[in-house]
Design an enzyme around this catalytic site. Structure first.
Site, PDB file in Angstrom:
ATOM      1  N   ASN A 114       0.806  -1.222   0.000  1.00 41.03           N
ATOM      2  CA  ASN A 114       0.000   0.000   0.000  1.00 41.03           C
ATOM      3  C   ASN A 114       0.841   1.274   0.000  1.00 41.03           C
ATOM      4  O   ASN A 114       0.395   2.331   0.469  1.00 41.03           O
ATOM      5  CB  ASN A 114      -0.965   0.015   1.201  1.00 41.03           C
ATOM      6  CG  ASN A 114      -1.887  -1.180   1.203  1.00 41.03           C
ATOM      7  OD1 ASN A 114      -2.461  -1.538   0.171  1.00 41.03           O
ATOM      8  ND2 ASN A 114      -2.028  -1.826   2.357  1.00 41.03           N
ATOM      9  N   ARG A 115       2.055   1.163  -0.521  1.00 46.64           N
ATOM     10  CA  ARG A 115       2.968   2.309  -0.609  1.00 46.64           C
ATOM     11  C   ARG A 115       3.355   2.886   0.761  1.00 46.64           C
ATOM     12  O   ARG A 115       3.861   3.992   0.849  1.00 46.64           O
ATOM     13  CB  ARG A 115       2.382   3.425  -1.478  1.00 46.64           C
ATOM     14  CG  ARG A 115       2.224   3.050  -2.950  1.00 46.64           C
ATOM     15  CD  ARG A 115       3.585   2.690  -3.548  1.00 46.64           C
ATOM     16  NE  ARG A 115       3.544   2.482  -4.985  1.00 46.64           N
ATOM     17  CZ  ARG A 115       3.366   1.316  -5.582  1.00 46.64           C
ATOM     18  NH1 ARG A 115       3.171   0.222  -4.849  1.00 46.64           N
ATOM     19  NH2 ARG A 115       3.397   1.207  -6.888  1.00 46.64           N
ATOM     20  N   LEU A 116       3.142   2.129   1.813  1.00 44.01           N
ATOM     21  CA  LEU A 116       3.572   2.572   3.138  1.00 44.01           C
ATOM     22  C   LEU A 116       4.974   2.017   3.395  1.00 44.01           C
ATOM     23  O   LEU A 116       5.208   1.223   4.309  1.00 44.01           O
ATOM     24  CB  LEU A 116       2.586   2.101   4.216  1.00 44.01           C
ATOM     25  CG  LEU A 116       1.175   2.680   4.095  1.00 44.01           C
ATOM     26  CD1 LEU A 116       0.292   2.190   5.242  1.00 44.01           C
ATOM     27  CD2 LEU A 116       1.217   4.209   4.102  1.00 44.01           C
TER      28      LEU A 116
END
Length: 214
Positions: free
Chosen positions: A191-193
């Protein structure tokens, strides 16, 4: 214009948490470097991008090979008269970056470059194959040349000139050591975290560690 907006990937292979990291970034670099090597996750694990500020004021990046690293810094070799060499000698603030996509990892290193000692450069040059030694001598790196034949003919001449002789390092060729002042480790996450851990060298030569938002 080709639309690349649908080029997406989910990063899920690892994590980088504060309770897993050492106090010194060189130790973490060492760990990551040899994990990539052991996993055979890169064709050339020591390939890195070197970014400099050129004499024309523009940044420029190119891939070179890391040849040694330790607590003092990261060493690579080049022609000091090349565009890269002149840029570093004029402005020693450089950036090194490693990207190992198979393991979803990136390392960005800000540092100050300086020439290695003549002994270090001599020892490395002596370890190179003769063909590489002659290539370093024959190539006026970054200069405009008429064609490839120019290099090939000069190499043939040098091969005859040095036949049976020791090939010594030319004064214009040698190493740079980049002494790090900031090292950032990036680990891809879902999730692009992504995990981003930054080490910054302090006046007391200890490292300040921060987590950065992705």
């Amino acid at each position: 214009m080709k639309d690349l907006s649908n080029y997406r990937k989910s990063y899920e292979k690892s994590e980088l948490l504060e309770n897993q990291i050492p106090e010194d970034p060189i130790n973490l670099f060492h760990r990551w470097f040899y994990e990539v090597e052991e996993l055979n996750a890169a064709d050339e694990v020591n390939a890195m991008t070197v970014s400099t500020i050129g004499l024309d004021g523009f940044p420029k990046s190119r891939v070179v090979l890391l040849k040694k690293f330790n607590e003092e810094g990261f060493i690579f070799y080049t022609n000091y008269n090349s565009e890269k060499g002149k840029a570093i000698l004029n402005n020693p603030n450089v950036c090194l970056s490693f990207f190992w996509p198979t393991v979803e990892r990136q390392i960005i290193i800000k540092g100050i470059a300086e020439k290695t000692t003549a002994v270090i450069s001599d020892n490395y040059f002596a370890s190179r194959p003769d063909g590489s030694k002659l290539g370093a001598i024959v190539s006026p790196q970054s200069d405009v040349i008429p064609d490839r034949t120019f290099l090939e003919n000069n190499l043939k001449k040098l091969e005859k000139d040095f036949e049976g002789k020791e090939i010594l390092r030319p004064a214009h060729w040698g190493g740079f050591i980049v002494r790090p002042i900031e090292v950032e480790f990036w680990q891809g996450r879902p999730n692009r975290l992504h995990d981003r851990i930054r080490y910054q060298l302090q006046e007391d030569y200890n490292w300040k560690i921060d987590r950065l938002s992705p």
